[in-house]
Scaffold this active site. Structure first.
Site, PDB file in Angstrom:
ATOM      1  N   ARG A  62     -23.747   2.698 -18.927  1.00 31.63           N
ATOM      2  CA  ARG A  62     -22.558   1.851 -19.056  1.00 31.63           C
ATOM      3  C   ARG A  62     -21.231   2.611 -18.993  1.00 31.63           C
ATOM      4  O   ARG A  62     -20.304   2.212 -18.286  1.00 31.63           O
ATOM      5  CB  ARG A  62     -22.657   1.117 -20.397  1.00 31.63           C
ATOM      6  CG  ARG A  62     -21.545   0.142 -20.675  1.00 31.63           C
ATOM      7  CD  ARG A  62     -21.617  -0.344 -22.129  1.00 31.63           C
ATOM      8  NE  ARG A  62     -22.956  -0.695 -22.544  1.00 31.63           N
ATOM      9  CZ  ARG A  62     -23.502  -1.905 -22.407  1.00 31.63           C
ATOM     10  NH1 ARG A  62     -22.787  -2.883 -21.898  1.00 31.63           N
ATOM     11  NH2 ARG A  62     -24.739  -2.134 -22.807  1.00 31.63           N
ATOM     12  N   TYR A  65     -24.295  -3.486 -15.841  1.00 28.29           N
ATOM     13  CA  TYR A  65     -25.189  -4.591 -16.203  1.00 28.29           C
ATOM     14  C   TYR A  65     -24.604  -5.927 -15.744  1.00 28.29           C
ATOM     15  O   TYR A  65     -24.673  -6.929 -16.452  1.00 28.29           O
ATOM     16  CB  TYR A  65     -25.465  -4.591 -17.726  1.00 28.29           C
ATOM     17  CG  TYR A  65     -26.015  -3.253 -18.196  1.00 28.29           C
ATOM     18  CD1 TYR A  65     -27.326  -2.895 -17.892  1.00 28.29           C
ATOM     19  CD2 TYR A  65     -25.225  -2.336 -18.889  1.00 28.29           C
ATOM     20  CE1 TYR A  65     -27.828  -1.654 -18.283  1.00 28.29           C
ATOM     21  CE2 TYR A  65     -25.730  -1.104 -19.282  1.00 28.29           C
ATOM     22  CZ  TYR A  65     -27.031  -0.775 -18.985  1.00 28.29           C
ATOM     23  OH  TYR A  65     -27.526   0.445 -19.371  1.00 28.29           O
ATOM     24  N   CYS A  93     -26.609 -24.868 -13.607  1.00 27.58           N
ATOM     25  CA  CYS A  93     -27.013 -26.020 -14.430  1.00 27.58           C
ATOM     26  C   CYS A  93     -27.640 -25.596 -15.746  1.00 27.58           C
ATOM     27  O   CYS A  93     -28.832 -25.824 -15.993  1.00 27.58           O
ATOM     28  CB  CYS A  93     -27.978 -26.881 -13.637  1.00 27.58           C
ATOM     29  SG  CYS A  93     -27.251 -27.383 -12.093  1.00 27.58           S
ATOM     30  N   ARG A 118     -24.210 -11.158 -19.104  1.00 29.20           N
ATOM     31  CA  ARG A 118     -24.021 -10.565 -20.436  1.00 29.20           C
ATOM     32  C   ARG A 118     -23.470 -11.559 -21.480  1.00 29.20           C
ATOM     33  O   ARG A 118     -23.958 -11.581 -22.605  1.00 29.20           O
ATOM     34  CB  ARG A 118     -23.147  -9.304 -20.360  1.00 29.20           C
ATOM     35  CG  ARG A 118     -23.765  -8.199 -19.511  1.00 29.20           C
ATOM     36  CD  ARG A 118     -22.983  -6.900 -19.608  1.00 29.20           C
ATOM     37  NE  ARG A 118     -23.064  -6.313 -20.917  1.00 29.20           N
ATOM     38  CZ  ARG A 118     -22.123  -6.385 -21.843  1.00 29.20           C
ATOM     39  NH1 ARG A 118     -20.984  -7.004 -21.587  1.00 29.20           N
ATOM     40  NH2 ARG A 118     -22.296  -5.851 -23.023  1.00 29.20           N
ATOM     41  N   PRO A 141     -26.544   8.629 -19.646  1.00 28.76           N
ATOM     42  CA  PRO A 141     -25.528   7.571 -19.775  1.00 28.76           C
ATOM     43  C   PRO A 141     -25.595   6.565 -18.623  1.00 28.76           C
ATOM     44  O   PRO A 141     -25.911   6.931 -17.486  1.00 28.76           O
ATOM     45  CB  PRO A 141     -24.211   8.349 -19.717  1.00 28.76           C
ATOM     46  CG  PRO A 141     -24.533   9.578 -18.930  1.00 28.76           C
ATOM     47  CD  PRO A 141     -25.979   9.884 -19.159  1.00 28.76           C
ATOM     48  N   TYR A 195     -25.982 -11.815 -24.490  1.00 26.72           N
ATOM     49  CA  TYR A 195     -25.626 -11.085 -25.713  1.00 26.72           C
ATOM     50  C   TYR A 195     -24.387 -11.632 -26.402  1.00 26.72           C
ATOM     51  O   TYR A 195     -23.845 -10.936 -27.261  1.00 26.72           O
ATOM     52  CB  TYR A 195     -25.284  -9.616 -25.405  1.00 26.72           C
ATOM     53  CG  TYR A 195     -26.156  -8.864 -24.483  1.00 26.72           C
ATOM     54  CD1 TYR A 195     -27.524  -8.735 -24.721  1.00 26.72           C
ATOM     55  CD2 TYR A 195     -25.621  -8.218 -23.375  1.00 26.72           C
ATOM     56  CE1 TYR A 195     -28.314  -7.995 -23.871  1.00 26.72           C
ATOM     57  CE2 TYR A 195     -26.410  -7.472 -22.526  1.00 26.72           C
ATOM     58  CZ  TYR A 195     -27.760  -7.372 -22.779  1.00 26.72           C
ATOM     59  OH  TYR A 195     -28.531  -6.629 -21.940  1.00 26.72           O
TER      60      TYR A 195
END
Ligand SMILES: Cc1ncc(COP(=O)(O)O)c(C=O)c1O
Length: 414
Positions: A279, A373, A344, A315, A277, A319
């Site tokens: 996250r 992450y 930018c 993230r 594991p 995603y």
């Protein structure tokens, strides 16, 4: 425990986040030690105490303080690069506590890990197996290997974090895994100890995990019928967290953890089980603390511009991930708009078309679920120094566990 409003101001445990900003500046990641411990305890109770070996996937967050904490709960570590290997060594992980995963490993990386004698490699291709065999032969070593199998199971998560489908680059087909295991004698320096699968990340439903267990039960029965004996099955990581309600306990988000172990141990009872594991152990343990630089309107679009950016939390850009936004000082009014950073790129947005608390210049804006992450995916694009990490200890101390990168450090690379 964790993050909550006290007199309309957001606190981490008993520390006002404004005090963290004052002492360490912004953007800064702020971690709660009590949440980290709670998460580690849940994983220990559900898995380690029932005999499942747990390797924390340090790609989620490789801060040494966090690694040390998880190690103290009995977790080994899952690494995917020479850098993560060096970090594991730096922390003092013993060889037997390290496994090396990842879709492509260089000669140098295999050699480093072989020389140290790590517990096992999760091998993802035939070319990697051949390279490992030849490196092991040269070094006069034997390598323990779990072959990564791509079971073509849909994890029902974001396409960018699905890893167990045929079209994904990860692992090997069942046919190739079966072939390699029945030709083990062609690899005299490899001990084929087992199979590894990791079907994806941020998986919220239990069904894909149960599909994986059923798949492996059938696959290993087939192997036994071919007289192939293996001892280990690594089911990977992937347990999801609740980004919509970031302060929820992980056992509420993933209530299936205990049942999952029961089913896995029942259906795969001949094998030593492993999980990796990432996250679920860290995501809800931290927030990213930012300062509002100002607000602006372009046409009918409202923007809150902050000093944090995709360089601190990629993230949402990568995603389309959702991260909850809070104002440090509770606000009664709200306004719909985007939270953007100074980088930018139009994709430098941390939240889009959200009902946001009404922010003013110099307010503190808090982005939740920044433990996984986030810092580990940080970059110095636009020559923005890497942001610091502060741990709020259970004793209420603000402990700097990663300092802000200096301009001098960045420039000295050139
Ligand atoms: C092989 C492997 N194991 C474990 C993990 C950790 O996954 P998660 O953070 O979703 O638990 C990953 C994540 O990409 C992975 O690729």
């Amino acid at each position: 425990m964790g993050f909550s409003y006290v007199n309309d101001r957001l606190f981490c445990q008993n520390v006002d986040l404004a005090a963290v900003a004052q002492k360490f500046g912004t953007p800064t990641y702020v971690y709660s030690e009590s949440i980290l411990k709670r998460n580690a305890q849940v994983i220990k109770n559900c898995f380690i105490d029932r005999g499942v070996q747990v390797s924390y996937a340090m790609k989620a967050n490789s801060n040494p303080e966090i690694l040390k904490l998880f190690r103290s709960y009995g977790m080994g570590v899952d690494i995917v690069s020479a850098g993560e290997f060096k970090m594991a060594q730096h922390i003092g992980y013993k060889a037997g506590e390290i496994n090396f995963a990842g879709v492509g490993k260089t000669n140098e990386e295999l050699t480093l890990a072989l020389e140290f004698g790590i517990d096992h490699f999760n091998v993802e291709s035939q070319f990697e197996l051949e390279l490992l065999e030849s490196r092991a032969a040269i070094l006069g070593k034997n390598a323990s290997v779990l072959l990564r199998l791509n079971p073509d199971i849909d994890p029902q998560t974001h396409p960018h974090i699905s890893t167990g489908l045929k079209k994904n680059k990860f692992g090997m087909s069942p046919e190739l895994v079966r072939h390699l295991l029945t030709h083990a004698k062609d690899y005299p320096h490899i001990n084929f100890d087992g199979i590894h699968c990791h079907i994806g990340s941020q998986i919220l439903r239990s069904q894909p995990f149960y599909d994986l267990i059923d798949y492996l039960a059938l696959f290993t029965a087939d192997l036994r019928s071919l007289n192939v004996e293996i001892a280990h099955l690594d089911l990977g990581g992937g347990f999801g967290v609740n980004y919509m309600d970031p302060f929820e306990d992980i056992l509420e988000t993933t209530p299936y953890l205990e049942a999952y172990v029961d089913v896995a141990q029942k259906k795969l009872s001949q094998y030593q089980l492993h999980i990796q594991p990432g996250r679920v152990l860290v995501a809800n343990s931290a927030v990213l603390l930012n300062r509002v630089l100002g607000t602006k309107v372009n046409g009918d679009h409202y923007f809150v511009v902050i000093d944090g950016a995709t360089t601190d939390l990629i993230r949402p850009a990568l995603y389309d991930a959702y991260h909850a936004i809070y104002s440090h000082q509770k606000r009664e009014t709200s306004r719909t708009g985007d939270v953007v950073g100074p980088v930018c790129e139009s994709s430098d947005a941390l939240a889009k078309q959200r009902e946001l608390p009404e922010f003013c210049t110099d307010d503190l804006l808090v982005i939740a679920s920044a433990g996984a992450y986030a810092s580990s995916m940080g970059s110095t694009y636009n020559l923005r120094p890497l942001s610091p990490e502060v741990l709020i200890t259970e004793a209420g101390e603000m402990k700097l566990i990663k300092r802000r990168q200096s301009f001098k450090e960045m420039i000295s690379l050139y």
